[in-house]
Design a protein around this motif. Structure first.
Motif, PDB file in Angstrom:
ATOM      1  N   GLN A   1       0.807  -1.214   0.000  1.00 43.11           N
ATOM      2  CA  GLN A   1       0.000   0.000   0.000  1.00 43.11           C
ATOM      3  C   GLN A   1       0.848   1.276   0.000  1.00 43.11           C
ATOM      4  O   GLN A   1       0.341   2.341  -0.343  1.00 43.11           O
ATOM      5  CB  GLN A   1      -0.962  -0.007   1.191  1.00 43.11           C
ATOM      6  CG  GLN A   1      -2.087  -1.013   1.031  1.00 43.11           C
ATOM      7  CD  GLN A   1      -3.192  -0.830   2.051  1.00 43.11           C
ATOM      8  OE1 GLN A   1      -3.098   0.032   2.918  1.00 43.11           O
ATOM      9  NE2 GLN A   1      -4.240  -1.634   1.954  1.00 43.11           N
ATOM     10  N   PHE A   2       2.122   1.138   0.350  1.00 46.90           N
ATOM     11  CA  PHE A   2       2.994   2.310   0.308  1.00 46.90           C
ATOM     12  C   PHE A   2       3.150   2.827  -1.120  1.00 46.90           C
ATOM     13  O   PHE A   2       3.446   4.012  -1.335  1.00 46.90           O
ATOM     14  CB  PHE A   2       4.374   1.960   0.894  1.00 46.90           C
ATOM     15  CG  PHE A   2       5.234   1.126  -0.015  1.00 46.90           C
ATOM     16  CD1 PHE A   2       6.148   1.721  -0.870  1.00 46.90           C
ATOM     17  CD2 PHE A   2       5.125  -0.259  -0.019  1.00 46.90           C
ATOM     18  CE1 PHE A   2       6.950   0.962  -1.705  1.00 46.90           C
ATOM     19  CE2 PHE A   2       5.910  -1.030  -0.850  1.00 46.90           C
ATOM     20  CZ  PHE A   2       6.830  -0.419  -1.703  1.00 46.90           C
ATOM     21  N   LEU A   3       2.946   1.941  -2.109  1.00 52.20           N
ATOM     22  CA  LEU A   3       3.056   2.358  -3.505  1.00 52.20           C
ATOM     23  C   LEU A   3       2.005   3.405  -3.849  1.00 52.20           C
ATOM     24  O   LEU A   3       2.248   4.306  -4.652  1.00 52.20           O
ATOM     25  CB  LEU A   3       2.910   1.148  -4.435  1.00 52.20           C
ATOM     26  CG  LEU A   3       4.046   0.127  -4.387  1.00 52.20           C
ATOM     27  CD1 LEU A   3       3.702  -1.104  -5.217  1.00 52.20           C
ATOM     28  CD2 LEU A   3       5.354   0.748  -4.865  1.00 52.20           C
ATOM     29  N   LEU A   4       0.827   3.278  -3.242  1.00 52.61           N
ATOM     30  CA  LEU A   4      -0.227   4.268  -3.477  1.00 52.61           C
ATOM     31  C   LEU A   4       0.061   5.569  -2.755  1.00 52.61           C
ATOM     32  O   LEU A   4      -0.338   6.641  -3.205  1.00 52.61           O
ATOM     33  CB  LEU A   4      -1.579   3.710  -3.036  1.00 52.61           C
ATOM     34  CG  LEU A   4      -2.136   2.553  -3.872  1.00 52.61           C
ATOM     35  CD1 LEU A   4      -3.504   2.135  -3.358  1.00 52.61           C
ATOM     36  CD2 LEU A   4      -2.234   2.936  -5.341  1.00 52.61           C
ATOM     37  N   SER A   5       0.735   5.481  -1.615  1.00 54.50           N
ATOM     38  CA  SER A   5       1.044   6.695  -0.854  1.00 54.50           C
ATOM     39  C   SER A   5       2.042   7.581  -1.589  1.00 54.50           C
ATOM     40  O   SER A   5       2.106   8.781  -1.337  1.00 54.50           O
ATOM     41  CB  SER A   5       1.575   6.331   0.536  1.00 54.50           C
ATOM     42  OG  SER A   5       2.829   5.662   0.435  1.00 54.50           O
ATOM     43  N   ILE A   6       2.834   6.989  -2.490  1.00 61.67           N
ATOM     44  CA  ILE A   6       3.799   7.787  -3.253  1.00 61.67           C
ATOM     45  C   ILE A   6       3.330   8.007  -4.694  1.00 61.67           C
ATOM     46  O   ILE A   6       4.049   8.583  -5.498  1.00 61.67           O
ATOM     47  CB  ILE A   6       5.196   7.133  -3.253  1.00 61.67           C
ATOM     48  CG1 ILE A   6       5.130   5.737  -3.901  1.00 61.67           C
ATOM     49  CG2 ILE A   6       5.745   7.043  -1.847  1.00 61.67           C
ATOM     50  CD1 ILE A   6       6.503   5.076  -4.038  1.00 61.67           C
ATOM     51  N   ASN A   7       2.131   7.514  -4.990  1.00 60.74           N
ATOM     52  CA  ASN A   7       1.562   7.686  -6.331  1.00 60.74           C
ATOM     53  C   ASN A   7       0.707   8.950  -6.343  1.00 60.74           C
ATOM     54  O   ASN A   7      -0.349   9.001  -5.717  1.00 60.74           O
ATOM     55  CB  ASN A   7       0.703   6.466  -6.690  1.00 60.74           C
ATOM     56  CG  ASN A   7       0.135   6.545  -8.109  1.00 60.74           C
ATOM     57  OD1 ASN A   7       0.078   7.611  -8.714  1.00 60.74           O
ATOM     58  ND2 ASN A   7      -0.279   5.409  -8.619  1.00 60.74           N
ATOM     59  N   PRO A   8       1.122  10.005  -7.048  1.00 63.25           N
ATOM     60  CA  PRO A   8       0.375  11.278  -7.012  1.00 63.25           C
ATOM     61  C   PRO A   8      -0.976  11.222  -7.698  1.00 63.25           C
ATOM     62  O   PRO A   8      -1.817  12.104  -7.480  1.00 63.25           O
ATOM     63  CB  PRO A   8       1.319  12.252  -7.736  1.00 63.25           C
ATOM     64  CG  PRO A   8       2.129  11.377  -8.650  1.00 63.25           C
ATOM     65  CD  PRO A   8       2.303  10.077  -7.925  1.00 63.25           C
ATOM     66  N   ILE A   9      -1.207  10.212  -8.527  1.00 59.47           N
ATOM     67  CA  ILE A   9      -2.477  10.108  -9.238  1.00 59.47           C
ATOM     68  C   ILE A   9      -3.538   9.399  -8.401  1.00 59.47           C
ATOM     69  O   ILE A   9      -4.736   9.650  -8.551  1.00 59.47           O
ATOM     70  CB  ILE A   9      -2.295   9.355 -10.578  1.00 59.47           C
ATOM     71  CG1 ILE A   9      -1.197  10.022 -11.411  1.00 59.47           C
ATOM     72  CG2 ILE A   9      -3.587   9.334 -11.383  1.00 59.47           C
ATOM     73  CD1 ILE A   9      -1.503  11.441 -11.813  1.00 59.47           C
ATOM     74  N   ALA A  10      -3.112   8.528  -7.487  1.00 62.51           N
ATOM     75  CA  ALA A  10      -4.047   7.704  -6.708  1.00 62.51           C
ATOM     76  C   ALA A  10      -5.083   8.532  -5.938  1.00 62.51           C
ATOM     77  O   ALA A  10      -6.280   8.235  -6.014  1.00 62.51           O
ATOM     78  CB  ALA A  10      -3.276   6.787  -5.757  1.00 62.51           C
ATOM     79  N   PRO A  11      -4.688   9.560  -5.162  1.00 58.56           N
ATOM     80  CA  PRO A  11      -5.711  10.327  -4.443  1.00 58.56           C
ATOM     81  C   PRO A  11      -6.661  11.074  -5.364  1.00 58.56           C
ATOM     82  O   PRO A  11      -7.840  11.237  -5.047  1.00 58.56           O
ATOM     83  CB  PRO A  11      -4.889  11.297  -3.584  1.00 58.56           C
ATOM     84  CG  PRO A  11      -3.554  11.375  -4.231  1.00 58.56           C
ATOM     85  CD  PRO A  11      -3.328  10.031  -4.842  1.00 58.56           C
ATOM     86  N   ILE A  12      -6.174  11.503  -6.526  1.00 52.41           N
ATOM     87  CA  ILE A  12      -7.033  12.219  -7.469  1.00 52.41           C
ATOM     88  C   ILE A  12      -8.095  11.277  -8.024  1.00 52.41           C
ATOM     89  O   ILE A  12      -9.249  11.666  -8.216  1.00 52.41           O
ATOM     90  CB  ILE A  12      -6.181  12.830  -8.601  1.00 52.41           C
ATOM     91  CG1 ILE A  12      -5.177  13.832  -8.018  1.00 52.41           C
ATOM     92  CG2 ILE A  12      -7.070  13.513  -9.640  1.00 52.41           C
ATOM     93  CD1 ILE A  12      -4.171  14.358  -9.007  1.00 52.41           C
ATOM     94  N   ILE A  13      -7.705  10.031  -8.273  1.00 51.97           N
ATOM     95  CA  ILE A  13      -8.674   9.019  -8.723  1.00 51.97           C
ATOM     96  C   ILE A  13      -9.745   8.815  -7.655  1.00 51.97           C
ATOM     97  O   ILE A  13     -10.936   8.704  -7.962  1.00 51.97           O
ATOM     98  CB  ILE A  13      -7.947   7.694  -9.034  1.00 51.97           C
ATOM     99  CG1 ILE A  13      -7.129   7.837 -10.320  1.00 51.97           C
ATOM    100  CG2 ILE A  13      -8.939   6.538  -9.148  1.00 51.97           C
ATOM    101  CD1 ILE A  13      -6.283   6.627 -10.656  1.00 51.97           C
TER     102      ILE A  13
END
Length: 272
Positions: A213-225
């Motif tokens: 799940q840390f991969l999503l925490s550093i993915n800038p697109i994930a929260p926008i999705i």
């Protein structure tokens, strides 16, 4: 201090050139469908065709449900995909096109006195405009097919601001570097594809194993999705603090990208 003043001056120059930016955005948007029989209708057909393919593969063939909800319907999964594809497509298409925009626009760099940072930014704005047709389709689908509140749709215009700012910042960086590194076209294509599968487009965040799940925490697109899904699918307001952080981060990337663009801009005429 001198560099800061120079940067602010250039930023004001860009602001004063907004009419030129809008003109380039309009030209790029219209150029997409120039000469085609259906014209702008392709802006509606293309996302629907891609959505149909993805839906067939993941819903009809693999029979996937959304997240851990085995009772969720096929239409929910389809709209979940659609709500994620729109912000990601804005980012992906902007970056893939911006990386080669300056070498393809040598005349503007050598012969025309204008803020050339307008070129990659106009591509991002044009791409965002093109995806607004998909936003309209998604809003209609949400109203007709989901039994969730519709009042959140009034926030649809602002939910994509972070991805537009973030895309513009990265587009400035790759367009500037693309002048010096022609292989960057291939590198960005691969990087965007990797980011696509590392983003929660076809899967829910809740099913990802904790160790990844840390991969999503550093993915800038994930929260926008996730913001998009809150507004269009869940019918709820996104978390304002998280949205504020995403907006702040995207603004920082834009300013940083603009600064790097100005730094690398000095050698453009010599290389192109």
């Amino acid at each position: 201090m001198r560099h800061a003043k120079l940067f602010v001056r250039k930023l004001l120059t860009l602001s004063h050139s907004r009419n030129l930016l809008l003109e380039f955005t309009k030209r790029d948007f219209l150029q997409r469908y120039k000469g085609s029989s259906l014209g702008i209708v392709w802006a509606i057909i293309s996302p629907l065709l891609m959505l149909a393919v993805y839906s067939f593969i993941f819903v009809a063939v693999f029979k996937l449900k959304w997240g851990n909800d085995v009772e969720s319907g096929d239409m929910l999964y389809t709209l979940m995909i659609f709500s994620a594809l729109i912000p990601f497509n804005i980012f992906a298409e902007s970056i893939n096109r911006a990386v080669a925009v300056l070498p393809q626009s040598a005349n503007y760099i050598k012969k025309v006195v204008m803020p050339i940072e307008i070129l990659p930014i106009s591509i991002v704005l044009s791409t965002a405009m093109n995806n607004m047709f998909s936003v309209g389709l998604l809003a209609i689908g949400k109203v007709l097919l989901l039994d969730t509140p519709n009042w959140t749709l009034i926030f649809a215009p602002i939910v994509f601001i972070p991805v537009i700012l973030f895309s513009a910042g990265i587009a400035l960086v790759v367009s500037a570097l693309g002048v010096y590194l022609r292989d960057l076209t291939y590198i960005t294509g691969i990087a965007v594809n990797v980011l696509f599968y590392l983003s929660p487009v076809f899967y829910s965040i809740e099913i990802i194993p904790k160790q990844f799940q840390f991969l999503l925490s550093i993915n800038p697109i994930a929260p926008i999705i996730d913001f998009s899904r809150d507004i269009f699918i869940r019918g709820q307001m996104f978390d304002l603090s998280e949205f504020g952080l995403a907006l702040l981060g995207a603004s920082f990337v834009f300013v940083l990208g603009l600064g790097l663009f100005y730094f690398l801009k000095k050698g453009f005429a010599d290389v192109i």
